[in-house]
Design a protein around this motif. Structure first.
Motif, PDB file in Angstrom:
ATOM      1  N   LEU A 110     -20.825 -19.021  26.622  1.00  0.00           N
ATOM      2  CA  LEU A 110     -21.703 -18.553  25.555  1.00  0.00           C
ATOM      3  C   LEU A 110     -20.960 -18.065  24.327  1.00  0.00           C
ATOM      4  CD1 LEU A 110     -24.034 -16.465  27.888  1.00  0.00           C
ATOM      5  CD2 LEU A 110     -24.565 -18.669  26.854  1.00  0.00           C
ATOM      6  N   GLY A 111     -19.731 -17.589  24.490  1.00  0.00           N
ATOM      7  CA  GLY A 111     -19.019 -16.924  23.410  1.00  0.00           C
ATOM      8  C   GLY A 111     -19.091 -15.413  23.580  1.00  0.00           C
ATOM      9  N   GLN A 112     -18.461 -14.703  22.625  1.00  0.00           N
ATOM     10  CA  GLN A 112     -18.401 -13.245  22.726  1.00  0.00           C
ATOM     11  C   GLN A 112     -19.740 -12.619  22.383  1.00  0.00           C
ATOM     12  OE1 GLN A 112     -15.797 -11.594  23.932  1.00  0.00           O
ATOM     13  NE2 GLN A 112     -14.823 -13.603  24.270  1.00  0.00           N
ATOM     14  N   ASN A 113     -20.081 -11.579  23.145  1.00  0.00           N
ATOM     15  CA  ASN A 113     -21.368 -10.920  22.985  1.00  0.00           C
ATOM     16  C   ASN A 113     -21.301  -9.782  21.972  1.00  0.00           C
ATOM     17  OD1 ASN A 113     -24.036 -10.374  23.464  1.00  0.00           O
ATOM     18  ND2 ASN A 113     -23.628  -9.104  25.266  1.00  0.00           N
ATOM     19  N   ALA A 114     -20.216  -9.004  22.015  1.00  0.00           N
ATOM     20  CA  ALA A 114     -20.075  -7.856  21.105  1.00  0.00           C
ATOM     21  C   ALA A 114     -19.962  -8.344  19.658  1.00  0.00           C
ATOM     22  CB  ALA A 114     -18.835  -7.057  21.494  1.00  0.00           C
TER      23      ALA A 114
END
Lengths: 237, 237
Positions: free
Chosen positions: B181-185
DNA sequence: CGGAGTGGAGAC
DNA sequence: GTCTCCACTCCG
């Protein structure tokens, strides 16, 4: 093949026990025990066995691995942390009766005490005598005659009947996971102090020699019985 | 039919993975996994796969069912009794190298420590940067140009090149069994303290929305590519 | 798809 | 530590 099948002394007739040695992998050399139900299903664990037998048969004392009734099954329950266990009296006869627990010494001390010694329920030395005077009867209410014992099977104990001796041998064959040999101490020692010298795990007979001749005679008897059965079946056909 | 075929991230290119759902019987609903080799052979188990790939490919970390490399395969080895295990360094890169083991605390303490937390080999957060300045070249020794990334794929991290971002995405697609998904923050949080806020299992890109419009545009591109391939093959024939 | 045979988590 | 129990693999 590394398999053995045999009848199971601790289960109803018709059940077969199988022992399979693992041949490879991390667990090579370990054995698995399987049972086959009379209708041919393969059972791989005690829970699965319990599910199939249902309430018809009490497995609480049945040891799955050995296929025998083990009275020490109780021992397992006594190992629990006493602080977590419900206040239940830890004896078999009134098992599951609520009782009051009083603790006035350190818990660890109590646990240590419980661990010492044999945890089996005490067994009367001559419990068979309580059955004296009781008889199985056939449909005509006639007493069913007992077996006769060979002359070299000698009972040890106070006034044991032939039935008592058979009951004693039968129980030992059912309950023991060790060989059933009879009493080791000699007769006069035993009579002086039965409470000390009797081996409660062995039947109340003197140890005896089984000679090659005994075995040969028994083989002949079996052959004769089979011949007569064959004869009878021919008549019926 | 309940089948799905797909490429296999954990194997050399050309291998196909198939998943078949059992439709009846005691095992209804369970799935069987098969692989097809580039030359079309059907593989039904990991031992069979190992026999065909031979020593050319290390399958020890390959999970047959999922088709992925599972770094936690190491975990199994770490559970063995440390007193029985050869003195082998328990990390992946130099696996099977003999090393000296020094024990100066109680063994139980050591084992407890081992059990806690993630047993995977530590991973550098920005390992891709070690590849900066290295380029694939064609037979003429010219640098092979990298792909261009869509504008909404935004790298997160210190001075990441387009190649770094591609490497990061590629690794995630190969190694993850969870969605990529990629980075959440958010970006500013990550830049303040990457060591705390970066999710090491996700590539170094911001999470992004894929719109229906994006999907339609990509479909058109694929159709156009196929049309051109068809054209080219006609010319060759 | 079934089932013998093994692995391994959890119970003890 | 050892053992139990059942899920899973792999091959028929």
């Amino acid at each position: 093949m590394d398999k053995r099948k045999s009848d199971v002394s601790g289960l109803p007739t018709g059940w077969i026990r199988e022992e399979v040695v693992r041949k490879s992998g991390l667990s090579a050399g370990k054995t698995d025990v399987y049972y086959y139900s009379p209708d041919g299903r393969k059972i791989r664990s005690k829970p699965m066995l319990a599910r199939i037998l249902g309430d018809s048969f009490d497995l609480s004392a049945f040891d799955f691995r050995s296929g025998r009734i083990i009275s020490s099954a109780l021992r397992k329950r006594m190992r629990h942390d006493s602080s977590l266990v419900l206040p239940i009296r830890q004896t078999a006869s009134i098992f599951k009766q609520p009782v009051t627990v009083i603790r006035n010494r350190p818990e660890s001390k109590t646990k240590t005490d419980i661990k010492h010694g044999n945890q089996d329920q005490p067994k009367q030395l001559f419990w068979e005598k309580r059955l004296q005077g009781l008889h199985a009867r056939d449909v005509m209410e006639d007493v069913i005659q007992s077996l006769e014992l060979p002359r070299n099977v000698q009972g040890i104990g106070p006034d044991l009947t032939t039935e008592n001796i058979l009951q004693s041998i039968s129980a030992a064959l059912h309950l023991n996971s060790t060989p059933v040999l009879g009493q080791n101490a000699n007769k006069s020692t035993l009579q002086k102090n039965p409470g000390v010298h009797i081996d409660a795990n062995q039947p109340h007979i003197q140890q005896l020699m089984v000679s090659d001749e005994d075995i040969r005679r028994q083989e002949l008897r079996v052959q004769e019985a089979r011949r007569r059965l064959q004869e009878a079946m021919k008549q019926a056909a």
